[in-house]
Every structure is written in structure tokens, then in C-alpha cells.
Design a protein around this motif. Sequence first.
Motif, PDB file in Angstrom:
ATOM      1  N   GLY A 223       0.780  -1.228   0.000  1.00 31.87           N
ATOM      2  CA  GLY A 223       0.000   0.000   0.000  1.00 31.87           C
ATOM      3  C   GLY A 223       0.808   1.272   0.000  1.00 31.87           C
ATOM      4  N   THR A 272       5.761   4.513   6.025  1.00 30.36           N
ATOM      5  CA  THR A 272       4.328   4.510   6.338  1.00 30.36           C
ATOM      6  C   THR A 272       4.062   5.209   7.675  1.00 30.36           C
ATOM      7  OG1 THR A 272       2.341   3.129   6.208  1.00 30.36           O
ATOM      8  CG2 THR A 272       4.133   2.293   7.559  1.00 30.36           C
ATOM      9  N   GLY A 276       1.878   8.560   7.916  1.00 28.92           N
ATOM     10  CA  GLY A 276       0.726   8.495   8.814  1.00 28.92           C
ATOM     11  C   GLY A 276       0.644   9.639   9.797  1.00 28.92           C
ATOM     12  N   GLU A 449      -4.474  -7.812   2.190  1.00 29.61           N
ATOM     13  CA  GLU A 449      -5.304  -6.736   2.727  1.00 29.61           C
ATOM     14  C   GLU A 449      -4.616  -6.157   3.960  1.00 29.61           C
ATOM     15  OE1 GLU A 449      -7.940  -5.547   1.356  1.00 29.61           O
ATOM     16  OE2 GLU A 449      -8.140  -7.049  -0.240  1.00 29.61           O
ATOM     17  N   PHE A 450      -4.106  -4.937   3.832  1.00 29.34           N
ATOM     18  CA  PHE A 450      -3.325  -4.353   4.912  1.00 29.34           C
ATOM     19  C   PHE A 450      -3.983  -3.126   5.533  1.00 29.34           C
ATOM     20  CE2 PHE A 450      -0.402  -6.587   2.128  1.00 29.34           C
ATOM     21  CZ  PHE A 450       0.283  -7.390   3.033  1.00 29.34           C
ATOM     22  N   ASP A 451      -5.186  -2.788   5.089  1.00 24.60           N
ATOM     23  CA  ASP A 451      -5.841  -1.576   5.597  1.00 24.60           C
ATOM     24  C   ASP A 451      -6.060  -1.635   7.102  1.00 24.60           C
ATOM     25  OD1 ASP A 451      -5.853  -0.516   3.092  1.00 24.60           O
ATOM     26  OD2 ASP A 451      -7.996  -0.827   2.714  1.00 24.60           O
ATOM     27  N   ALA A 452      -6.464  -2.804   7.609  1.00 23.69           N
ATOM     28  CA  ALA A 452      -6.762  -2.907   9.041  1.00 23.69           C
ATOM     29  C   ALA A 452      -5.511  -2.653   9.876  1.00 23.69           C
ATOM     30  CB  ALA A 452      -7.356  -4.277   9.357  1.00 23.69           C
ATOM     31  N   HIS A 454      -2.770  -0.968   8.826  1.00 22.90           N
ATOM     32  CA  HIS A 454      -2.448   0.457   8.649  1.00 22.90           C
ATOM     33  C   HIS A 454      -3.298   1.313   9.587  1.00 22.90           C
ATOM     34  CE1 HIS A 454       0.380   0.772   5.320  1.00 22.90           C
ATOM     35  NE2 HIS A 454      -0.300  -0.124   4.637  1.00 22.90           N
ATOM     36  N   ASP A 455      -4.581   1.031   9.636  1.00 25.18           N
ATOM     37  CA  ASP A 455      -5.491   1.834  10.455  1.00 25.18           C
ATOM     38  C   ASP A 455      -5.155   1.710  11.936  1.00 25.18           C
ATOM     39  OD1 ASP A 455      -6.790   2.615   8.162  1.00 25.18           O
ATOM     40  OD2 ASP A 455      -8.512   1.271   8.419  1.00 25.18           O
ATOM     41  N   TRP A 456      -4.814   0.489  12.381  1.00 23.65           N
ATOM     42  CA  TRP A 456      -4.487   0.306  13.792  1.00 23.65           C
ATOM     43  C   TRP A 456      -3.222   1.090  14.152  1.00 23.65           C
ATOM     44  CZ3 TRP A 456      -0.779  -1.052  17.223  1.00 23.65           C
ATOM     45  CH2 TRP A 456      -1.190  -1.369  18.523  1.00 23.65           C
ATOM     46  N   THR A 458      -1.876   3.656  12.519  1.00 22.43           N
ATOM     47  CA  THR A 458      -2.105   5.092  12.408  1.00 22.43           C
ATOM     48  C   THR A 458      -2.877   5.614  13.613  1.00 22.43           C
ATOM     49  OG1 THR A 458      -2.076   5.005   9.993  1.00 22.43           O
ATOM     50  CG2 THR A 458      -3.144   6.914  11.003  1.00 22.43           C
TER      51      THR A 458
END
Length: 501
Positions: A223, A272, A276, A449-452, A454-456, A458
Motif C-alpha cells: 500500500g 508509512t 501516517g 489486505e493491509f488496511d486494518a 495500517h489503520d491500527w 495510524t
Amino acid sequence: MATEREQVPDAYDDLLEEYRRATYLSDAGQVLGWDQQVTMPEGGTPARSKQSAALSAVQHDVLTGDGIAEPLDELDEGDLPQPGAAVVREVRREHERSARVPRDLVERISEEASNALPVWEEARAEDDWASFEPVLETFVELKREYAEHIDPDSDPYEVLFADYEPYLSLDHAERILERLRDELVPLIDAIRESDVDLALDFDGTYDEDDQMELTRDALDTLGYPWEHGRVDTASHPFSTGTQFDARVTTRFDESSPVSALGSTIHEFGHATYTLGLPEEEYGTPLGKNRGLSVHESQSRLWENHVGRSRAFVEGFLPRIEEQFPGLDLDAAGLHGHLNRVNPSNLIRVEADELTYHMHIILRFEIERDLISGDLDVSEVPAVWNEKMEEYLGVRPGTDSEGALQDIHWSHGSFGYFPTYSLGSVMAAQFFEAAQEDVEDLYEGIREGEFDALHDWLTGNVHRHGQRYETNELVERATGSEFTADAFLDYATTKFGDLYDL
């Protein structure tokens, strides 16, 4: 009732306006540094050293000038609501430390660093420690003087360490390093005696352009936003930038098709984190990273807990096979290969997850003795080799594989190295907490899928900038104070399983 913003005095806005100028100058200097290591022609050093020194001097003038000093005199963080109080705390600390250091010393350190880079590069290429000795001698003297100005009553190495990790004491760092040494050395010895062999033999050579394609695919998969970054090669991989422009570098070994994956994913972790940070706080402490221990935790988390995981290998293996169709690989074999422990490896940036820390401890001990005056620069290669033999059972055949291998001394970066191990330890604690909060985290990694994750990261780390001191940030994210427990549990379980211990 007054709003939080209405409670902030005008002096606070004046402080931020001037502090932003200092940040912008510092960031411009980083771009010059990136250019020198990546694209600048070899002959550009004399001009670049002057440019970098001039920028450092102007930035120092702004940071120590009346434009910051006067608002600080009017402000008391105890009377400000958060996050304003944290901002004033951070600016005050930086201002006070900088104000104690003479401008000409700041300028000279910056100029010496620019001039030292090509000297180190040539010394490493030619295996010529003697040519680098005068550079290191100069930096030892300059950094002792620097530390003396900041706090003449403290251990100078502790003063230097605080430049990179301001809120963990050197005692705290040493306790963690000692625990790693005490508990990892027996684990490494047990692995050395194991009959399990996880290494893969790759035949032939693998073109750097093909490896770069694979590198870019890995960054795509994770990502990395190309509109805010780029990837290049450098003699020593690094990442630099802001939340708008965070660049990464890597390097290749033509004898292995996956040689660059670890360093690339490591630098992605740094980038990242940088990306972030809150954009609206750019230029303020709330838009800056917490420190190098936390920064390193992000790179080591992505490199080790993600990039070396079985889930990532299974998900990314088809792309490796597509780029290098002649390879005969399976996920179990590649996963083992990426996690093999190799005590005979001499190079830190190529080290496995366990022996890596012996490289850190070794350099930390040498740095500490250099700064204290207990070790002469001319003795460094011999002491280095002795410690390598003591901790890992191997002895470098050349100084290029030993004391000349890392770039940091050519920057005068004494005190930096403990943050590598602190960050690795912190990464395990963060990732353990993320696993508790994110359902099926490894299944998402397997599916790309790395969004979760990344979100944690960030939400729990990146978005806070420097609002919290290091231990408070860790405790807020994980529920526990910063210790080595999570890392040692993780390492014992992971490598015990891999090596049938």
C-alpha cells in the motif's frame, strides 16, 4: 464556556509560526542528504557540504532565536490544554538543548558529515580503515564537545542517546539490551546445534532491474502511495521525508532474487509511519515522529512481523514466481529461508531477526567506550572483531565486513544504535496488541489486505506525533508499559517452532 482553542494565548501561535520555519529548514536539509546519497554526482561533495552546513546554521539560529525564546517565556505548558501543552514541552526541550550548542559547532558537524560520506564509501570499498580513522577521530571530538555544551554534568553518551530517544533513559535501554544478550545468546546457541537447515541455494544471478520490479510490486502490495514517494538504490538503505513526501531506498544482491525484500519492507515501515503523521500538523511537534525507537518499531514490525510471516510469503509467492519463473519454490521453504538464523553472517543489514541484536549490542558498547575515552579509534577494528567472535562465534576477514560496514559513524550518529533493538522489541509489543484488536489479522495479510493494520498503527501510533512521551505512547497503544516480554515470548515461540527446539 470557552473552547479549547480560545484558551490558547497568542504567544502559542507565535511560537508555532517560528518553529515551523525551523522544521521546514530541517526538512530541506533532509532532501539535500537524500540527493547526496542517491543522485548527486560524486564530484558534488564540496558544494553540498557547504550547502548543508549553511542550512543547519540557519535552522539552528531560528530554533534558538528570540522568535522562539520569547513566546516560550510567556508560556507554561501546565496552564495549557492538551495537545498544546505537549507542543510547548517538545519545543522547549529542543530549543533549550539547541541553545546550549554554539552555532559554529552545529555548522562544523554538518559540514564534516557531508565531507565524511564519500570518505566512508571509499574506505569501505577499499577495505581501508586507516583512511576513515581521521574522520571518526574528528567526530568523537566534536560529539564530546557537543554533549559537554548540552549537559556537562551527565554521561556524554547519555546526552547523545537522548538526541534519538529523548524519553527512555539510557539505563532503561541498557537493561533491555542486557536482557536480549542474556536470553538470545542461549537461543542462538541452541539453534546452531539444531539439525534443521532452513537455507535455500539460488543458482545463477538475478538481474537488478528484475529485482527492482519485484521491489515495486512488494511496495504496491503493502500500500505504498507512489504519489507521495519513490524507491531508489543506495549504498546503505534508508528512508527520509515528510507526511507529503516519504522516499525509500534499497539495495540488491544479484545472487538472490529476494535479497531486497527485507530492506525494502523495512524502509516501507519507516515511510508509512512518516506518511501516517497528521498532515494538518506538518511543521509542529504533533506532525513529527516520536523518536527513533518508535520509528524503528514501525520498520521492524513491517519487516519481521509482516514481511517474514508465513501469511505474507503465501500471499506474495505467486508474484515472485511470476517475476522469476525458473525458481522452484514453495511457501514453507521460502518462509524458512527468510527466517533462518545465521550466526556466521557478518553484516548487520543482512542479519536475521535474532543475531541482529548482537550487532547492535556490539556497536553500542564500542560507541560508549569511544565517547568515554576508554577506547581509541585505532583500536576499533580489533575490538569489533573480538566482540563478533565472542557474541556470534565469527571473525570478520576484512574491515569492510566489520567496523566499516555501517554508514552511521560517517554522520557522527553516536547514540543511534540502541534504538534499533529498542524498536524491534517495541514492534513485538505493538503487533501483539494489534493481533488482539484486529480480527484475523494474518488472514488479511495472506490475502494482501493491509488496511486494518495500517489503520491500527495510524490510530494508535502515527496520528499522535509527539503528543505523548515514549512509554506513555506504548502504554496507551498496548495497555502495558514498554518491556522486552512480548519480543522474547514471540522470538522463543517462533524460532523454537522453526528449529524444533
